[in-house]
Design an enzyme around this catalytic site. Sequence first.
Site, PDB file in Angstrom:
ATOM      1  N   LYS A  58       0.988  -1.276   0.078  1.00  0.00           N
ATOM      2  CA  LYS A  58       0.145  -0.136   0.057  1.00  0.00           C
ATOM      3  C   LYS A  58       0.802   1.186  -0.067  1.00  0.00           C
ATOM      4  O   LYS A  58       1.614   1.387   1.227  1.00  0.00           O
ATOM      5  CB  LYS A  58      -0.942   0.005   1.189  1.00  0.00           C
ATOM      6  CG  LYS A  58      -1.670   1.403   1.462  1.00  0.00           C
ATOM      7  CD  LYS A  58      -2.749   1.383   0.608  1.00  0.00           C
ATOM      8  CE  LYS A  58      -3.772   2.563   0.984  1.00  0.00           C
ATOM      9  NZ  LYS A  58      -4.312   2.475   1.876  1.00  0.00           N
ATOM     10  N   VAL A  59       0.883   2.146  -0.983  1.00  0.00           N
ATOM     11  CA  VAL A  59       1.910   3.032  -1.126  1.00  0.00           C
ATOM     12  C   VAL A  59       0.880   4.601  -1.530  1.00  0.00           C
ATOM     13  O   VAL A  59      -0.188   4.401  -1.807  1.00  0.00           O
ATOM     14  CB  VAL A  59       2.705   2.962  -2.372  1.00  0.00           C
ATOM     15  CG1 VAL A  59       3.520   1.718  -1.936  1.00  0.00           C
ATOM     16  CG2 VAL A  59       2.109   2.923  -3.697  1.00  0.00           C
ATOM     17  N   SER A  60       1.593   5.528  -1.499  1.00  0.00           N
ATOM     18  CA  SER A  60       0.931   6.669  -2.012  1.00  0.00           C
ATOM     19  C   SER A  60       0.814   6.641  -3.539  1.00  0.00           C
ATOM     20  O   SER A  60       1.767   6.407  -4.122  1.00  0.00           O
ATOM     21  CB  SER A  60       1.605   8.098  -1.450  1.00  0.00           C
ATOM     22  OG  SER A  60       1.817   8.143  -0.109  1.00  0.00           O
ATOM     23  N   THR A 110       0.979  11.495  -1.450  1.00  0.00           N
ATOM     24  CA  THR A 110      -0.106  12.176  -2.249  1.00  0.00           C
ATOM     25  C   THR A 110      -0.776  13.345  -1.473  1.00  0.00           C
ATOM     26  O   THR A 110      -1.058  14.558  -2.412  1.00  0.00           O
ATOM     27  CB  THR A 110      -1.404  11.029  -2.513  1.00  0.00           C
ATOM     28  OG1 THR A 110      -0.697  10.049  -2.750  1.00  0.00           O
ATOM     29  CG2 THR A 110      -2.334  11.796  -3.423  1.00  0.00           C
ATOM     30  N   ALA A 111      -0.780  13.616  -0.346  1.00  0.00           N
ATOM     31  CA  ALA A 111      -1.251  14.880   0.478  1.00  0.00           C
ATOM     32  C   ALA A 111      -0.309  15.917  -0.069  1.00  0.00           C
ATOM     33  O   ALA A 111      -0.820  17.021  -0.302  1.00  0.00           O
ATOM     34  CB  ALA A 111      -1.190  14.514   1.705  1.00  0.00           C
ATOM     35  N   HIS A 154      -5.837  11.024   7.164  1.00  0.00           N
ATOM     36  CA  HIS A 154      -6.121  10.125   8.021  1.00  0.00           C
ATOM     37  C   HIS A 154      -7.347  10.645   9.039  1.00  0.00           C
ATOM     38  O   HIS A 154      -8.072  11.547   8.626  1.00  0.00           O
ATOM     39  CB  HIS A 154      -5.111   9.311   8.630  1.00  0.00           C
ATOM     40  CG  HIS A 154      -4.295   8.782   7.843  1.00  0.00           C
ATOM     41  ND1 HIS A 154      -4.530   8.111   6.540  1.00  0.00           N
ATOM     42  CD2 HIS A 154      -2.914   8.352   7.917  1.00  0.00           C
ATOM     43  CE1 HIS A 154      -3.621   7.534   6.015  1.00  0.00           C
ATOM     44  NE2 HIS A 154      -2.669   7.763   6.943  1.00  0.00           N
TER      45      HIS A 154
END
Length: 286
Positions: A58-60, A110-111, A154
């Site tokens: 699980k990655v950005s 991504t943020a 989050h």
Amino acid sequence: MTRRTAYDIAYSPCPNDTFVFDAWAHGRVPGAPPIEVTFADIDITNGMAERGEGDILKVSYAVLPWVLDEYALLPCGGALGRGCGPLVLSREEGIDLAGRTVAVPGERSTAYLLFRLWAADRVPGGVGEVVVMPFHEIMPAVRDGKVDAGLVIHEARFTYQDYGLHCLADMGEHWESTTGLPIPLGAIIAKRSLGEETLGLLAESIRVSVRMAWDDPEASRPYVREHAQEMDPAVADRHIGLYVNEFTADLGADGYAAVRGLLTRAAAEGLVPPLGRDALAFLSRG
């Protein structure tokens, strides 16, 4: 296809990930291969992907331009949605961020891409120093005046008021209003070297695991609570409700458009390398 004894997978201990992968991790998905789970925050898994460590990660979405030669984007299991974007928080309402110090949870996140695209539109003078720190340290740092503002992700969407902070801007709101697309956050990738048949099996295992979690939410609760640490159960439920949605089961046309749109815009700003035409293709890239 020669099936391995087990596949390595790394995802975060956040409620959306443990909810999605609970059935698979506990051997309840019929026909799914066994997996060996490592829990790691997204900044760790991003680094693992860049080093080629791990079968499934699980990655950005932001890290994809650096890893898609070795990894394939799976069409399910990730986090996209609406009304779920990162927030910029400050102690004072309505401050001008021009020249200010802003804490962010990683420059490969991504943020961070969404923030930079927002700032290009809304902060004409440009922000000042960008400080990278673990996401759980950002709100205390803003509260204590160590930085002028912080970019949070989050469950911070639900808890920032507890720190006496104000929402200066919603990155997802800006993204949706300017593109009409869902907000791409986290992706599931798997090694291309595993082969197309195995990649297809892994994707189907994720889809079934998601559907099983929706069909029987109570079954996942022990796993979610075990790894949610101090998180209030009500916050964990809101977290799942926000980040696990139809795009988790299948990216679909809108999901792929959102991912390509984000990375294309980011490349135009010089934030990431440009994507190849078929870089996001699942399975065959021909």
